[in-house]
Write a protein that holds these residues in place. Structure first.
Motif: not given
Length: 68
Positions: A19-26
């Motif tokens: 799981p990613a520790p932060r949110t990311v939008t591409i």
């Protein structure tokens, strides 16, 4: 070239294992969005800790190791 749906499925598999520790939008420059939040991937244009804008062609090239 893979479709947005195919990339979403592949990315979902990857983040389900780590799981990613932060949110990311591409932001795929008019070709859609990939939003990563924890172990979930969607195609929402949702607020994130980091937003990356890249063309679909460049994203695919990066995943193949053809572009830094």
């Amino acid at each position: 070239m893979p479709t947005l749906e195919e990339i979403t499925v592949r990315l979902q598999k990857a983040v389900s294992e780590q799981p990613a520790p932060r949110t990311v939008t591409i932001d795929l420059k008019g070709e859609g969005f990939l939003h990563i939040e924890g172990s979930t991937v969607s195609n929402a244009n949702a607020p994130a800790d980091c937003t990356v804008t890249v063309s679909m062609d460049d994203l695919v090239a990066m995943t193949k190791g053809e572009l830094d």
